[in-house]
Each structure stands twice: as structure tokens, then as C-alpha cells.
Write a protein that holds these residues in place. Sequence first.
Motif, PDB file in Angstrom:
ATOM      1  N   TYR A  89       0.832  -1.204   0.000  1.00 54.91           N
ATOM      2  CA  TYR A  89       0.000   0.000   0.000  1.00 54.91           C
ATOM      3  C   TYR A  89       0.870   1.259   0.000  1.00 54.91           C
ATOM      4  CZ  TYR A  89      -3.850  -3.126   1.292  1.00 54.91           C
ATOM      5  OH  TYR A  89      -4.777  -4.127   1.318  1.00 54.91           O
ATOM      6  N   ASP A 124      -4.261   2.985   4.493  1.00 53.31           N
ATOM      7  CA  ASP A 124      -4.517   1.552   4.341  1.00 53.31           C
ATOM      8  C   ASP A 124      -3.383   0.720   4.922  1.00 53.31           C
ATOM      9  OD1 ASP A 124      -6.973   1.937   3.244  1.00 53.31           O
ATOM     10  OD2 ASP A 124      -6.438   1.303   1.219  1.00 53.31           O
ATOM     11  N   ARG A 127      -3.914   0.662   8.688  1.00 51.06           N
ATOM     12  CA  ARG A 127      -4.991  -0.282   9.031  1.00 51.06           C
ATOM     13  C   ARG A 127      -4.505  -1.721   8.902  1.00 51.06           C
ATOM     14  NH1 ARG A 127      -8.756   3.573   6.971  1.00 51.06           N
ATOM     15  NH2 ARG A 127      -8.389   2.954   4.831  1.00 51.06           N
ATOM     16  N   CYS A 128      -3.768  -1.976   7.852  1.00 49.65           N
ATOM     17  CA  CYS A 128      -3.234  -3.316   7.603  1.00 49.65           C
ATOM     18  C   CYS A 128      -2.288  -3.738   8.729  1.00 49.65           C
ATOM     19  CB  CYS A 128      -2.505  -3.324   6.257  1.00 49.65           C
ATOM     20  SG  CYS A 128      -1.784  -4.903   5.792  1.00 49.65           S
TER      21      CYS A 128
END
Length: 148
Positions: A89, A124, A127-128
Motif C-alpha cells: 500500500y 490503508d 490499518r493493515c
Amino acid sequence: FDVLLPGRIFGGDHYNPYTDTVSLYSDHPAVALHEAGHSHDFNKRRYKGSYAFTRFLMITALFQEYKASEEAINGLEKMNAQREVCSAYDILYPAYGTYVGSGLPILGGFVIGAAAGHIFGRMDSHRCRSGLRSQESTQASSAIPATL
């Protein structure tokens, strides 16, 4: 020419649909899989040359970049390489943002697109990584034997 001006400095990772070859200058797994994703996408097409030629249309270029990035992330997930997915990402979103920004009819669109890609990529990625940490802590706590 590559000896005097190496591709690592003045070139970049890319897929050539006419020779079906990938040139890599980076060592990031997501980039390699992204470029291989182009090959996978192009080789599914009946008229590969026409599909390559339509890359001059912004919407087609964005679609092709999206498909290649999707292939990269899906490939990393299939390999169960979650850390690399999170890292993907960080690198693939800003690159995609440059394509989006290049299509903006304003001065500095490329930079704006890259900045937006960095922002969304970092969100992202965060969050990952948060999900990865919580998964690791759950696995660690289940590995501790219960005491009586």
C-alpha cells in the motif's frame, strides 16, 4: 547506455507488452508483482496490441494500473505475505496517484496525485499493520498455556 545512465536512476520498473518482458530496477516484491500483473492482464486479452495502444487514453491507463496493483496485492495475499501486503500500500498507491494526478487538467496534478496516493496508501497501510499486530497478539496470547 545503461552503463552511463543506469535505469535505476533514469528509468524505472516497467512492462513492455510488445515483447512481453518486465524490467525491474527496484527490489520491492510489490513492484515486481505489479509489473508481472501487467503481463497477466495483457496476456488475458485477445487483442493485446490494441489493448496496449489504448494506454494513451487516460481511462485505459488507469484501468491497467489498477489491474496490475490488484494482481500484486492478491498475489501477496495468496502467498500469505501479510507484511508485504501492508508495505505494498505504501508503494503502489502513490504510484497510482501519479497516474491519476497526471490526468488532472491543473498545474502540479502529478504532485497532487502522488500526495493523495501517499495519504491513502499510508492510511490503508496503517490499518493493515494494526490488523496484523492484533492478529499477532491474539496468536501470542493463545500460545500461552492457561494456569490453574
